[in-house]
Write a protein that holds these residues in place. Structure first.
Motif, PDB file in Angstrom:
ATOM      1  N   ILE A 151       0.840  -1.204   0.000  1.00  0.00           N
ATOM      2  CA  ILE A 151       0.000   0.000   0.000  1.00  0.00           C
ATOM      3  C   ILE A 151       0.873   1.251   0.000  1.00  0.00           C
ATOM      4  O   ILE A 151       0.660   2.189  -0.779  1.00  0.00           O
ATOM      5  N   LEU A 152       1.877   1.279   0.889  1.00  0.00           N
ATOM      6  CA  LEU A 152       2.720   2.461   1.024  1.00  0.00           C
ATOM      7  C   LEU A 152       3.445   2.801  -0.278  1.00  0.00           C
ATOM      8  O   LEU A 152       3.393   3.939  -0.759  1.00  0.00           O
ATOM      9  N   PHE A 153       4.119   1.805  -0.859  1.00  0.00           N
ATOM     10  CA  PHE A 153       4.967   2.087  -2.018  1.00  0.00           C
ATOM     11  C   PHE A 153       4.189   2.157  -3.330  1.00  0.00           C
ATOM     12  O   PHE A 153       4.747   2.575  -4.346  1.00  0.00           O
ATOM     13  N   SER A 154       2.915   1.771  -3.309  1.00  0.00           N
ATOM     14  CA  SER A 154       2.108   2.002  -4.503  1.00  0.00           C
ATOM     15  C   SER A 154       1.917   3.504  -4.720  1.00  0.00           C
ATOM     16  O   SER A 154       1.635   3.941  -5.843  1.00  0.00           O
ATOM     17  N   GLY A 155       2.106   4.281  -3.645  1.00  0.00           N
ATOM     18  CA  GLY A 155       1.999   5.732  -3.756  1.00  0.00           C
ATOM     19  C   GLY A 155       3.316   6.439  -3.550  1.00  0.00           C
ATOM     20  O   GLY A 155       3.342   7.587  -3.062  1.00  0.00           O
ATOM     21  N   ALA A 156       4.418   5.802  -3.893  1.00  0.00           N
ATOM     22  CA  ALA A 156       5.736   6.418  -3.697  1.00  0.00           C
ATOM     23  C   ALA A 156       5.894   7.702  -4.505  1.00  0.00           C
ATOM     24  O   ALA A 156       6.640   8.597  -4.109  1.00  0.00           O
ATOM     25  N   ILE A 157       5.175   7.821  -5.627  1.00  0.00           N
ATOM     26  CA  ILE A 157       5.243   9.050  -6.417  1.00  0.00           C
ATOM     27  C   ILE A 157       4.790  10.241  -5.578  1.00  0.00           C
ATOM     28  O   ILE A 157       5.379  11.333  -5.650  1.00  0.00           O
ATOM     29  N   ALA A 158       3.747  10.044  -4.762  1.00  0.00           N
ATOM     30  CA  ALA A 158       3.246  11.131  -3.920  1.00  0.00           C
ATOM     31  C   ALA A 158       4.307  11.571  -2.913  1.00  0.00           C
ATOM     32  O   ALA A 158       4.505  12.770  -2.678  1.00  0.00           O
ATOM     33  N   ILE A 159       5.004  10.604  -2.316  1.00  0.00           N
ATOM     34  CA  ILE A 159       6.054  10.931  -1.350  1.00  0.00           C
ATOM     35  C   ILE A 159       7.156  11.730  -2.021  1.00  0.00           C
ATOM     36  O   ILE A 159       7.618  12.759  -1.507  1.00  0.00           O
ATOM     37  N   TRP A 160       7.601  11.278  -3.181  1.00  0.00           N
ATOM     38  CA  TRP A 160       8.680  11.962  -3.897  1.00  0.00           C
ATOM     39  C   TRP A 160       8.245  13.347  -4.373  1.00  0.00           C
ATOM     40  O   TRP A 160       9.022  14.310  -4.316  1.00  0.00           O
ATOM     41  N   LEU A 161       7.008  13.478  -4.835  1.00  0.00           N
ATOM     42  CA  LEU A 161       6.545  14.779  -5.309  1.00  0.00           C
ATOM     43  C   LEU A 161       6.444  15.787  -4.166  1.00  0.00           C
ATOM     44  O   LEU A 161       6.813  16.951  -4.323  1.00  0.00           O
ATOM     45  N   VAL A 162       5.934  15.345  -3.018  1.00  0.00           N
ATOM     46  CA  VAL A 162       5.843  16.253  -1.869  1.00  0.00           C
ATOM     47  C   VAL A 162       7.226  16.781  -1.507  1.00  0.00           C
ATOM     48  O   VAL A 162       7.438  17.996  -1.352  1.00  0.00           O
ATOM     49  N   ASN A 163       8.178  15.888  -1.361  1.00  0.00           N
ATOM     50  CA  ASN A 163       9.523  16.303  -0.947  1.00  0.00           C
ATOM     51  C   ASN A 163      10.240  17.102  -2.038  1.00  0.00           C
ATOM     52  O   ASN A 163      11.017  18.012  -1.747  1.00  0.00           O
ATOM     53  N   ALA A 184       0.599  19.462   8.419  1.00  0.00           N
ATOM     54  CA  ALA A 184      -0.771  19.090   8.078  1.00  0.00           C
ATOM     55  C   ALA A 184      -0.839  17.648   7.596  1.00  0.00           C
ATOM     56  O   ALA A 184      -1.749  16.885   7.968  1.00  0.00           O
ATOM     57  N   ALA A 185       0.147  17.246   6.776  1.00  0.00           N
ATOM     58  CA  ALA A 185       0.193  15.855   6.298  1.00  0.00           C
ATOM     59  C   ALA A 185       0.374  14.886   7.461  1.00  0.00           C
ATOM     60  O   ALA A 185      -0.221  13.797   7.484  1.00  0.00           O
ATOM     61  N   ALA A 186       1.189  15.277   8.454  1.00  0.00           N
ATOM     62  CA  ALA A 186       1.401  14.417   9.625  1.00  0.00           C
ATOM     63  C   ALA A 186       0.099  14.209  10.388  1.00  0.00           C
ATOM     64  O   ALA A 186      -0.216  13.078  10.810  1.00  0.00           O
ATOM     65  N   LEU A 187      -0.687  15.268  10.544  1.00  0.00           N
ATOM     66  CA  LEU A 187      -1.964  15.150  11.254  1.00  0.00           C
ATOM     67  C   LEU A 187      -2.933  14.256  10.484  1.00  0.00           C
ATOM     68  O   LEU A 187      -3.629  13.412  11.074  1.00  0.00           O
ATOM     69  N   VAL A 188      -2.990  14.427   9.166  1.00  0.00           N
ATOM     70  CA  VAL A 188      -3.863  13.586   8.334  1.00  0.00           C
ATOM     71  C   VAL A 188      -3.439  12.123   8.439  1.00  0.00           C
ATOM     72  O   VAL A 188      -4.272  11.214   8.572  1.00  0.00           O
ATOM     73  N   GLN A 189      -2.122  11.891   8.406  1.00  0.00           N
ATOM     74  CA  GLN A 189      -1.617  10.520   8.489  1.00  0.00           C
ATOM     75  C   GLN A 189      -2.002   9.859   9.810  1.00  0.00           C
ATOM     76  O   GLN A 189      -2.417   8.701   9.843  1.00  0.00           O
ATOM     77  N   ILE A 190      -1.853  10.599  10.904  1.00  0.00           N
ATOM     78  CA  ILE A 190      -2.200  10.037  12.210  1.00  0.00           C
ATOM     79  C   ILE A 190      -3.685   9.706  12.289  1.00  0.00           C
ATOM     80  O   ILE A 190      -4.072   8.612  12.735  1.00  0.00           O
ATOM     81  N   ILE A 191      -4.522  10.624  11.820  1.00  0.00           N
ATOM     82  CA  ILE A 191      -5.977  10.424  11.927  1.00  0.00           C
ATOM     83  C   ILE A 191      -6.455   9.312  11.006  1.00  0.00           C
ATOM     84  O   ILE A 191      -7.145   8.373  11.436  1.00  0.00           O
ATOM     85  N   VAL A 192      -6.075   9.394   9.723  1.00  0.00           N
ATOM     86  CA  VAL A 192      -6.551   8.394   8.757  1.00  0.00           C
ATOM     87  C   VAL A 192      -5.935   7.027   9.032  1.00  0.00           C
ATOM     88  O   VAL A 192      -6.633   6.002   9.018  1.00  0.00           O
ATOM     89  N   VAL A 211      -3.098   1.289   8.125  1.00  0.00           N
ATOM     90  CA  VAL A 211      -2.061   2.190   8.630  1.00  0.00           C
ATOM     91  C   VAL A 211      -1.285   2.799   7.456  1.00  0.00           C
ATOM     92  O   VAL A 211      -1.026   4.010   7.417  1.00  0.00           O
ATOM     93  N   ALA A 212      -0.904   1.976   6.497  1.00  0.00           N
ATOM     94  CA  ALA A 212      -0.171   2.465   5.324  1.00  0.00           C
ATOM     95  C   ALA A 212      -1.034   3.407   4.496  1.00  0.00           C
ATOM     96  O   ALA A 212      -0.529   4.395   3.931  1.00  0.00           O
ATOM     97  N   ALA A 213      -2.341   3.141   4.427  1.00  0.00           N
ATOM     98  CA  ALA A 213      -3.238   3.996   3.665  1.00  0.00           C
ATOM     99  C   ALA A 213      -3.284   5.406   4.245  1.00  0.00           C
ATOM    100  O   ALA A 213      -3.504   6.384   3.512  1.00  0.00           O
ATOM    101  N   GLY A 214      -3.050   5.520   5.558  1.00  0.00           N
ATOM    102  CA  GLY A 214      -3.003   6.836   6.182  1.00  0.00           C
ATOM    103  C   GLY A 214      -1.871   7.677   5.617  1.00  0.00           C
ATOM    104  O   GLY A 214      -2.057   8.860   5.281  1.00  0.00           O
ATOM    105  N   GLN A 215      -0.678   7.091   5.498  1.00  0.00           N
ATOM    106  CA  GLN A 215       0.455   7.818   4.946  1.00  0.00           C
ATOM    107  C   GLN A 215       0.236   8.116   3.465  1.00  0.00           C
ATOM    108  O   GLN A 215       0.560   9.217   2.984  1.00  0.00           O
ATOM    109  N   LEU A 216      -0.305   7.155   2.740  1.00  0.00           N
ATOM    110  CA  LEU A 216      -0.556   7.346   1.310  1.00  0.00           C
ATOM    111  C   LEU A 216      -1.531   8.496   1.083  1.00  0.00           C
ATOM    112  O   LEU A 216      -1.311   9.363   0.229  1.00  0.00           O
ATOM    113  N   THR A 217      -2.604   8.536   1.871  1.00  0.00           N
ATOM    114  CA  THR A 217      -3.598   9.599   1.746  1.00  0.00           C
ATOM    115  C   THR A 217      -3.002  10.962   2.069  1.00  0.00           C
ATOM    116  O   THR A 217      -3.224  11.951   1.354  1.00  0.00           O
ATOM    117  N   ALA A 218      -2.223  11.028   3.155  1.00  0.00           N
ATOM    118  CA  ALA A 218      -1.638  12.297   3.594  1.00  0.00           C
ATOM    119  C   ALA A 218      -0.708  12.879   2.542  1.00  0.00           C
ATOM    120  O   ALA A 218      -0.779  14.077   2.211  1.00  0.00           O
TER     121      ALA A 218
END
Length: 456
Positions: A151-163, A184-192, A211-218
């Motif tokens: 789940i986490l690495f299916s959205g690795a593009i989002a992580i790289w684009l943010v940074n 803000a992303a950290a708060l979304v990750q914790i909640i989701v 849990v991984a979907a929370g980071q992906l969404t954030a």
């Protein structure tokens, strides 16, 4: 020139001139503060995530430990390594008064971010299970590590684009918006992540996938926001999509710093993985004690990151404007601030390790091993802070070869020295002393490379 264009030029020129002329230490502290707050948010996420994964059971905790090095590698490469290359190229262009070039560099950086994310997606979806197996994953622990990783690495593009996009903004001297976005992303990750992972508010419990979907969404939301912000013209750097064209030189300008810099986080993760493998032969308690020490090292890295990343646009603009002496003064000031901050924490845990260790365990064997680690490695954190900060500062000057070699020396010491000590059945304290000695080599080696390398 139109009125709007004149206003845009004034908006961009003001922060550039400020970074070229303002007092070094106050400016450095002002730029470092937002990064420090943002990194605190990342630490909060790590604590919160560990907490609710712990509620899922022991197997999920073991599973997240398998994925953790790869998740950290993704973040370190995209934010600190390639991100530093992006900030360096943009700040040097702005320092030289080439705003159009800086805007074009930003668009090329986004392309590199997409490419980096795709690489990690293919790598981890294709070979993640084999990696986790090599690290000792078996049975349900291995399955849950794969569930989280997929789940986490299916959205690795989002992580790289943010940074990457955050690094574009940092290159202009804007540290505030990237910091607010990451918090803000950290708060979304914790909640989701907590909601989906634990099945709160009547929702199904998705476990590690949730849990991984929370980071992906954030990170997906953060990537969309930063892309909109840059495209809307609200940033200090106006982007002209209509006139964009691929230029090989733009990629080279970013990659000559970013690609080489990627070796350092890779070596940092390899250092910990190799040493973990060596210490596994000394028993569970010794290994667990080292694990607590290495985790603190990862959490101290953001302090060096905050000062180092703050120095990148200041040094880059100074280099672009031909102010090499000022650029060097910025580097040494940032290194001193980072070394003193990280070193103070190291001394505190060396004198009173229970302040950190008691947060995680009361087991006497593990506590004794952790205390031994901090007694030998804690006093050398000062050198780690210097080395890590100067690594970033060197990115601003586009001279990262020396710092990367210093990280190579650290890796070699730990790998070769650790293997030799294990082969002669040396006591565990000698391995912890080796970790401290390697940090000293990292700090002094990086400082020597900055001193001896010609900038400008």
């Amino acid at each position: 020139m139109t009125v709007d264009a004149s206003l845009d030029a004034a908006t961009v020129a003001a922060p550039a001139n400020s970074l070229l002329t303002s007092p070094i230490l106050p400016t450095l502290l002002r730029l470092a503060l937002p990064n420090t707050v943002a990194m605190f948010g990342s630490t909060l996420v790590a604590v919160a995530e560990t907490s609710y994964i712990g509620r899922l059971g022991t197997e999920p905790l073991a599973a997240i430990a398998l994925v953790f090095p790869f998740g950290m590698l993704t973040q370190m490469m995209s934010a600190g390594a390639m991100g530093g290359g992006v900030s360096s190229a943009i700040s040097r262009a702005l320092g030289a008064g080439k705003r159009d070039r800086a805007a074009t560099l930003a668009l090329h950086a986004a392309i590199i971010g997409v490419g980096g994310g795709l690489f990690f997606t293919v790598l981890m979806l294709g070979f993640g299970r084999q990696f986790f197996t090599l690290l000792g994953g078996r049975g349900r622990v291995l399955d849950q590590a794969c569930d989280y990783s997929q789940i986490l690495f299916s959205g690795a593009i989002a992580i790289w684009l943010v940074n990457t996009l955050a690094s574009v903004l940092r290159g202009t001297g804007d540290m505030r918006l990237p910091a607010v976005t990451l918090i803000a992303a950290a708060l979304v990750q914790i909640i989701v992540g907590g909601t989906l992972g634990l099945g709160l508010f009547g929702l199904p419990q998705f476990g590690m996938r949730g849990v991984a979907a929370g980071q992906l969404t954030a990170f997906a939301c953060a990537a969309i926001f930063l892309a909109w912000y840059l495209a809307s013209g609200r940033s200090r750097l106006g982007l002209n999509f209509a006139s964009f064209a691929f230029e090989r030189g733009m990629f080279v300008d970013i990659l000559k710093v970013g690609a080489v810099s990627c070796l350092s986080p890779l070596q940092s993760v390899l250092t910990i993985l190799i040493f973990t493998k060596i210490l596994a032969g000394f028993g569970t308690e010794t290994l667990a004690g080292y694990g607590m020490g290495s985790r603190l090292e990862f959490l101290l890295t953001p302090i060096a990151f905050a000062f180092g990343v703050a120095s990148v646009p200041m040094i880059g603009m100074a280099i672009g404007a031909g102010l090499v002496t000022r650029a060097r003064r910025i580097a040494w000031t940032a290194a001193a601030a980072s070394g003193l901050s990280v070193g103070l924490i190291g001394l505190v845990v060396a004198i009173k390790p229970s302040l950190w260790v008691s947060l995680f365990t009361s087991d006497p064997g593990v506590t004794a091993a952790a205390n031994m680690y901090f007694a030998w490695a804690g006093p050398t954190f000062f050198f780690f802070g210097i080395g890590a900060c100067l690594y970033f500062s060197s990115q601003g000057a586009a001279k990262v070869g020396g710092p990367v070699l210093a990280y190579t020396a650290r890796l070699s010491m730990v790998a070769i020295g650790g293997w030799w000590l294990a082969s002669i059945a040396a006591p565990a304290w000698t391995l912890f002393a080796l970790v401290g000695a390697a940090m000293i080599v990292l700090g002094l080696g990086t400082a020597a490379s900055v001193q001896l390398t010609r900038w400008g």
